[in-house]
Structures are given as structure tokens and as C-alpha cells.
Scaffold this active site. Structure first.
Site, PDB file in Angstrom:
ATOM      1  N   HIS A 148      -2.630  -9.860  -3.419  1.00  0.00           N
ATOM      2  CA  HIS A 148      -1.374  -9.120  -3.526  1.00  0.00           C
ATOM      3  C   HIS A 148      -1.488  -7.900  -4.433  1.00  0.00           C
ATOM      4  O   HIS A 148      -2.140  -7.960  -5.472  1.00  0.00           O
ATOM      5  CB  HIS A 148      -0.284 -10.058  -4.048  1.00  0.00           C
ATOM      6  CG  HIS A 148      -0.135 -11.294  -3.225  1.00  0.00           C
ATOM      7  ND1 HIS A 148      -0.709 -12.493  -3.577  1.00  0.00           N
ATOM      8  CD2 HIS A 148       0.493 -11.500  -2.043  1.00  0.00           C
ATOM      9  CE1 HIS A 148      -0.433 -13.399  -2.650  1.00  0.00           C
ATOM     10  NE2 HIS A 148       0.295 -12.821  -1.704  1.00  0.00           N
ATOM     11  N   ASP A 200      -3.616 -10.154  -7.846  1.00  0.00           N
ATOM     12  CA  ASP A 200      -4.478 -11.312  -7.663  1.00  0.00           C
ATOM     13  C   ASP A 200      -5.432 -11.012  -6.510  1.00  0.00           C
ATOM     14  O   ASP A 200      -5.675  -9.845  -6.203  1.00  0.00           O
ATOM     15  CB  ASP A 200      -3.660 -12.601  -7.457  1.00  0.00           C
ATOM     16  CG  ASP A 200      -2.696 -12.514  -6.271  1.00  0.00           C
ATOM     17  OD1 ASP A 200      -2.963 -11.735  -5.335  1.00  0.00           O
ATOM     18  OD2 ASP A 200      -1.678 -13.234  -6.276  1.00  0.00           O
ATOM     19  N   SER A 220       4.509 -13.531   1.539  1.00  0.00           N
ATOM     20  CA  SER A 220       4.402 -13.406   0.084  1.00  0.00           C
ATOM     21  C   SER A 220       4.499 -11.973  -0.411  1.00  0.00           C
ATOM     22  O   SER A 220       4.789 -11.751  -1.588  1.00  0.00           O
ATOM     23  CB  SER A 220       3.084 -14.026  -0.396  1.00  0.00           C
ATOM     24  OG  SER A 220       1.969 -13.411   0.240  1.00  0.00           O
TER      25      SER A 220
END
Length: 371
Positions: free
Chosen positions: A350, A347, A47
């Protein structure tokens, strides 16, 4: 004049100086008039690099909704950030300091995700295969639904290579072309976050101690990188695992006993990084016609944190958006913080776009040595 090779690689560079040097990165990108350093750029990983490959998967690990992408002209694209990822910034950004211009790769546009079915023109410039929650091991991250694990990413790359062979007319021409490209991979984070340290993963912890688990990962990773070489890669940058114990999610879940981060988790991944460095040394010996680089995510993450601490804004280690207690991702359609440059994390897992943009030129010296 500081040379391109040595810039940002000197031990005397202070965090404040680094901030002054790279702060322009937050507002600038290549203007399209420069020739890219490499003809194409292929991106693998999780991610931290995903640009939309999870959008149509049956998974909790997808972010093609607001407020993700709030600082991108295209809005929510599937990037796990408010804007660019580090892989994006490496592709298009550059920094400027008193007449010294240091582009990273100099591409005009972002590299398209494989899931977007890029056309022939696009795949000659590169493809992004990274997938949120994915790891080196097939099973990592699957508790949240589907992802594209690293082995499947390589199979997807095989499809791309076959298309490039057709476009260029022969395997010889294709491999000569691919040998000039940059390949970057950021993998291993989810093998810990979404596998080894999960509360329900007692079986794998009983089967493997931390060093044995790192050995398991590197054995699999070695086979995957060897496959990448077989597919024509000759300039390969492999990122180590960062201090994942400093993420808001793990801090909130495990506690720090007064320390800034969960030190036990940061120590857990040390054997992986140590073995990855050894793997890269072995690859250099096995493939003298190729170049391999280690991207020191711990060092770069520490420097980025230091830049934030020395900068003129207040540093926050809490998420910029309201996060789900289940996934740690931003809740859909919520309003994020207004002063995003003061947040290191977007978040619970990240980094913000600015943190990614600051990290990119710090990886530049290692990348440049293999170009």
C-alpha cells in the site's frame, strides 16, 4: 488562468510541475467553509480505500494497530496507510497553486465506514464499504480470513439506501438525492494478487488464461455496477488496476530480472483494464441518464512515481515499516521510518499517505466530468 476542467489534464504537464502544483496537498485539507461539490459520496473497493470495515472481522487483513495511522490525528483507524487513503484525499483535500484553488469534493470530514454503524446524519453524507483483501469475486482474498467482497458491499449499500428512503420519506425523494452523489469503486486488485497469481491457484489458471480471467471478472463486475445503478447511482467512477507488479511484495517474491517492476504481472492485468474501459462505454450507452468515468490508475501511478523521482527527496520503493513475511503488512507496534515523505510504499502493498494525496488531484479531471 487554468480552468478547473483542464487543470492537471494537459499532456505538457511535467512531473516536476505536477509536484510543485500538488505538494501543498500534503499539508492542507478543506477548511469546512466550502460547499461540497456533491451532497454525498459512496466508496467501494479494497484495502486501498478501506477505512475500518475489516477491524472486527476474523482476518489477517486488518490494520487497526500501530504504526498504521501514525500521521492521522485519530491514530490507527483501519486504513492501510500511515494516513489518508486516496478515497479520503478525494473527499477532503484541495490543492493551491498561484491563486488557483482546486478542491476535489470539499467535504469537511472523512466518510465513515459501514462497520461503524453511521447514524442518519452521516449516511446522508456517504458511507465507505471498502474492505481489505476483497475483490470482485467472492473467493478472492479469503485465504487470509473474512472480507466484505464487492457483492456483499452492494448488499450493505442496499441497507443504506433503505434507510435513506425512510429518512427522506419516499423512494422518489431518495433516488433523486442519490442521483446527485458520487460513487467510486476500486476493485479487481485482489482478484489477481490474492487469487489468480497465488502459487496455490493453479486450478483457476488452468481453467482461465489471462484474457478469459479478465472476461470473467468484467462479467461479474458488470452485474455489480448494474445493481449499483438500480440502487440510484448516476455518477460512477471506476478505477482500473494499477501496476501491481511494482509493489514491494511482488518484486521481492517474483523478482524483476533487473527491471524496476515485475513486468509479467503488470501485463497480466492489461486485459482487465481494456475490458473495463469497454464496459464503461457500454454503460454510457445503456444508461444515458447516468455518467461513468474511468480512473486510469496506471497513468496516475506512473505520474506519482515520476513526481517522487523529480522531487527533492530520495525515492524509496521499499516499505516504510517492518513487514510480516506472511502478510506483507506492518508488524504491530514497530517503529516505522522517520522520513515518510521519501517512501512511495508504506507496507509491502500500500502507498504512503503522501502518494495517496498526490494521486487524488490527478484523478480529479475524470471525476469532475461526471459531477
Amino acid at each position: 488562468m487554468v480552468s478547473r476542467r483542464s487543470f492537471l489534464h494537459q499532456s505538457w504537464v511535467s512531473p516536476l510541475f505536477l509536484f510543485v502544483v500538488v505538494v501543498a496537498l500534503a499539508a492542507s485539507s478543506a477548511d469546512g467553509s466550502r460547499t461540497p461539490r456533491v451532497p454525498c459520496y459512496f466508496i467501494f473497493g479494497d484495502s486501498l480505500y478501506d477505512s475500518g470495515n475489516n477491524n472486527n472481522l476474523n482476518t489477517l487483513a486488518k490494520v487497526n494497530y500501530s504504526p498504521y495511522g501514525i500521521d492521522l490525528p485519530a491514530g490507527p483507524t483501519g486504513r492501510f496507510s500511515n494516513g489518508q487513503t486516496t478515497a479520503d484525499a478525494i473527499a477532503i483535500d484541495f490543492f493551491f497553486f498561484f491563486g488557483y484553488e482546486g478542491e476535489i469534493l470539499g467535504f469537511k470530514d472523512f466518510i465513515p465506514p459501514f462497520a461503524s454503524n453511521p447514524d442518519d446524519r452521516q449516511i446522508l453524507v456517504g458511507v465507505n464499504y471498502a474492505s481489505g483483501s476483497a475483490g470482485i469475486l467472492v473467493e478472492s482474498g479469503k485465504q487470509g480470513g473474512d472480507n466484505v467482497d464487492l457483492s456483499q458491499q452492494l448488499r450493505n449499500h442496499e441497507v443504506t439506501v433503505s434507510r435513506i428512503v425512510e429518512i427522506l420519506g419516499s423512494k422518489v425523494a431518495a433516488f433523486e438525492y442519490l442521483g446527485q452523489c458520487l460513487y467510486i469503486c476500486n476493485s479487481g486488485n485482489n482478484d489477481y494478487i490474492n487469487n489468480y497469481i497465488l502459487p496455490q491457484s493453479t486450478a483457476i489458471r488452468n481453467q482461465y488464461n489471462p484474457d478469459q480471467f479478465a472476461a470473467l471478472l468484467i462479467t461479474q463486475y458488470s452485474a455489480q455496477i448494474n445493481r449499483l445503478y438500480e440502487l440510484g447511482a448516476r455518477k460512477v467512477a471506476l478505477a482500473g488496476i494499477s501496476n501491481i507488479g511494482c509493489t514491494p511484495s511482488l518484486i521481492a517474491t517474483l523478482g524483476t530480472n533487473g527491471a524496476p517492476c515485475v513486468n509479467s504481472v503488470n501485463q497480466l492485468v492489461v486485459p482487465f483494464n481494456t475490458r473495463l474501459k469497454s464496459l464503461i462505454s457500454q454503460l454510457k450507452l445503456s444508461y444515458p441518464d447516468a455518467k461513468f468515468a474511468y480512473l486510469d490508475s496506471v497513468r496516475v501511478g506512473t505520474l506519482v512515481g515520476a513526481v517522487f523521482r523529480f522531487a527533492a527527496f530520495r525515492i524509496r520503493a521499499t516499505p516504510c515499516c517492518q513487514v510480516s513475511t506472511v502478510t506483507g503488512l506492518c508488524l504491530p507496534n514497530t517503529v516505522p521510518c522517520s522520513r515518510r515523505p521519501s517512501y512511495l510504499f508504506w507496507d509491502a502493498f500500500h502507498p504512503t499517505e503522501l502518494a495517496n494525496q498526490l494521486a487524488a488531484p490527478l484523478f480529479f479531471p475524470a471525476i469532475q466530468r461526471i459531477l
